[in-house]
Design a protein around this motif. Structure first.
Motif, short mmCIF file in Angstrom:
data_model
loop_
_atom_site.label_atom_id
_atom_site.label_comp_id
_atom_site.label_asym_id
_atom_site.label_seq_id
_atom_site.Cartn_x
_atom_site.Cartn_y
_atom_site.Cartn_z
N LEU A 184 19.52 83.76 9.44
CA LEU A 184 18.96 83.30 8.18
C LEU A 184 18.86 84.46 7.18
O LEU A 184 18.99 84.26 5.98
N TYR A 185 18.64 85.67 7.71
CA TYR A 185 18.50 86.85 6.86
C TYR A 185 19.81 87.63 6.76
O TYR A 185 19.81 88.84 6.59
N LYS A 186 20.92 86.93 6.82
CA LYS A 186 22.23 87.56 6.71
C LYS A 186 22.35 88.32 5.38
O LYS A 186 21.98 87.81 4.33
N ALA A 187 22.84 89.56 5.45
CA ALA A 187 23.01 90.43 4.27
C ALA A 187 21.68 90.75 3.59
O ALA A 187 21.62 90.95 2.38
N GLN A 188 20.63 90.85 4.38
CA GLN A 188 19.31 91.10 3.81
C GLN A 188 19.21 92.48 3.16
O GLN A 188 18.52 92.66 2.16
N GLY A 189 19.89 93.47 3.74
CA GLY A 189 19.86 94.81 3.15
C GLY A 189 20.40 94.82 1.73
O GLY A 189 19.81 95.45 0.83
N VAL A 190 21.51 94.13 1.52
CA VAL A 190 22.10 94.05 0.18
C VAL A 190 21.18 93.26 -0.75
O VAL A 190 21.01 93.60 -1.93
N THR A 191 20.57 92.21 -0.22
CA THR A 191 19.65 91.40 -1.02
C THR A 191 18.47 92.24 -1.49
O THR A 191 18.07 92.18 -2.66
N ALA A 192 17.89 93.04 -0.58
CA ALA A 192 16.75 93.88 -0.94
C ALA A 192 17.13 94.90 -2.01
O ALA A 192 16.36 95.16 -2.94
N LEU A 193 18.32 95.48 -1.89
CA LEU A 193 18.80 96.44 -2.89
C LEU A 193 18.96 95.76 -4.24
O LEU A 193 18.59 96.31 -5.28
N ARG A 194 19.52 94.57 -4.22
CA ARG A 194 19.70 93.81 -5.46
C ARG A 194 18.37 93.52 -6.13
O ARG A 194 18.21 93.69 -7.34
N GLU A 195 17.38 93.08 -5.34
CA GLU A 195 16.08 92.73 -5.90
C GLU A 195 15.37 93.96 -6.46
O GLU A 195 14.73 93.89 -7.51
N PHE A 196 15.46 95.08 -5.75
CA PHE A 196 14.80 96.31 -6.21
C PHE A 196 15.38 96.75 -7.55
O PHE A 196 14.64 96.99 -8.51
N GLN A 197 16.69 96.84 -7.62
CA GLN A 197 17.35 97.28 -8.85
C GLN A 197 17.19 96.26 -9.97
O GLN A 197 16.78 96.60 -11.09
N GLY A 198 17.50 95.01 -9.66
CA GLY A 198 17.52 93.98 -10.69
C GLY A 198 16.16 93.71 -11.30
O GLY A 198 16.02 93.66 -12.53
N TYR A 199 15.15 93.52 -10.46
CA TYR A 199 13.85 93.17 -10.99
C TYR A 199 13.11 94.37 -11.58
O TYR A 199 12.22 94.20 -12.42
N GLY A 200 13.48 95.58 -11.15
CA GLY A 200 12.95 96.75 -11.82
C GLY A 200 13.38 96.76 -13.28
O GLY A 200 12.56 96.96 -14.20
N ILE A 201 14.67 96.54 -13.52
CA ILE A 201 15.20 96.46 -14.89
C ILE A 201 14.66 95.24 -15.62
O ILE A 201 14.29 95.32 -16.81
N TYR A 202 14.61 94.12 -14.95
CA TYR A 202 14.20 92.84 -15.53
C TYR A 202 12.81 92.90 -16.16
O TYR A 202 12.63 92.64 -17.35
N PHE A 203 11.85 93.27 -15.35
CA PHE A 203 10.48 93.29 -15.84
C PHE A 203 10.22 94.46 -16.77
O PHE A 203 9.40 94.35 -17.70
N ALA A 204 10.89 95.59 -16.55
CA ALA A 204 10.73 96.72 -17.46
C ALA A 204 11.23 96.34 -18.86
O ALA A 204 10.60 96.68 -19.87
N ALA A 205 12.35 95.62 -18.92
CA ALA A 205 12.91 95.20 -20.21
C ALA A 205 11.96 94.24 -20.92
O ALA A 205 11.63 94.41 -22.10
#
Length: 315
Positions: A184-205
């Motif tokens: 169920l958590y397939k590719a979770q490492g990539v998902t976590a990296l995406r969320e860290f980068q993406g939402y950092g930019i998202y909410f900062a903007a």
């Protein structure tokens, strides 16, 4: 109230708990609206991301742009195909956005309190602090978004003629029975990296735009108009997706890859990245970007509009 919610002082425990409930409830409103508006665009995006070009001798290449072909491919199964797998994200994304705003608002208050303890007279957070708050929210969100995105992606690439899973619950049961929780958590490492980068930019903007406008106009956050909130949400959505899209594409490829060594195309996220580069170069990491950007404005506009509206009703 100040121009930013980061000015909220230390709260007694009962008020802090009530605040968390309000943050979650308002986040759920934003998340549900995000799914209802954005799901059709997301379905086409995933179709484009996971499509592998096949060239057969003597077979004419399909005519039309990749976007138009993907749209036709989905629409052949009827308009409901654009909302295939929606029940999972409707619940899951609502929960995800609740987590995002819960952690975000908590981090903003903690950072503001630390600034005040260090003698700062401003209630605004720096860009780095806003990124940290958003990135932390993204990491917390990834615990839920990982399996939600996986199930949704698996369902989105199915056609009516080649159906493996009958719905979200059937997909969860079959994947768990065969591969357990790691499945169920397939590719979770990539998902976590995406969320860290993406939402950092998202909410900062988004928060930076809100802070700047409130400081410029002398208004408080609750005085911002609907069009302003929508414009800032749309801008934040563009900033997020442009910053993390290549990671998202690798995530989609990994999540729809085979389960066994025999039918698995990628051995790791690094291997997936190398193969995409070898096959398509730089452009390969941006497949499906057009429907994603078409989705970014309305989906993220209504996310923040729903959150801000709900918070005003609850406060």
């Amino acid at each position: 109230m100040s121009s930013n919610q980061t000015s909220i002082p230390t709260l007694p425990q009962d008020q802090g708990s009530l605040r968390a409930i309000k943050d979650c409830a308002a986040g759920s409103v934003g998340g549900i609206l995000q799914v209802l508006v954005g799901q059709p665009f997301d379905t086409v995006k995933v179709k484009l991301q996971t499509a592998v070009p096949v060239s057969l001798p003597g077979s004419p290449a399909p005519s039309g742009s990749p976007l138009l072909l993907a749209f036709r491919g989905v629409s052949q199964d009827g308009w409901t195909a654009f909302y295939r797998g929606t029940s999972t994200p409707l619940v899951g994304v609502g929960m995800c956005v609740s987590i995002q705003f819960l952690v975000l608002e908590s981090m903003k208050r903690r950072l503001a309190q630390r600034n005040q303890a260090q003698g700062s007279v401003s209630t605004d957070l720096s860009g780095g602090q806003l990124f940290l708050a958003g990135a932390t929210a993204g990491l917390a969100n990834s615990v839920v978004s990982g399996p939600v995105e996986h199930i949704r992606t698996r369902l989105q690439i199915q056609s009516n003629e080649n159906r493996i899973y009958q719905g979200p619950w059937d997909a969860i049961q079959k994947i768990y029975k065969r591969n357990g929780l790691p499945g169920l958590y397939k590719a979770q490492g990539v998902t976590a990296l995406r969320e860290f980068q993406g939402y950092g930019i998202y909410f900062a903007a988004y928060e930076s735009l809100v802070q700047r406008e409130c400081a410029r106009s002398g208004r408080v956050r609750e005085d911002l108009g609907t069009l302003e909130v929508c414009a800032y949400g749309a801008a934040a959505g563009y900033a997020m997706w442009i910053s993390m899209y290549p990671i998202d594409l690798v995530k989609s490829r990994m999540q729809t890859d085979g389960w066994t060594a025999k039918d698995r195309q990628f051995t790791s996220a690094i291997d997936c990245t190398r193969q995409i580069w070898a096959q398509s170069g730089f452009r390969g990491f941006w497949k499906g970007l057009t429907p994603c950007l078409l989705r970014a404005a309305p989906a993220n506009a209504v996310t923040f509009l729903g959150f801000e509206w709900a918070m005003r009703q609850l406060n």
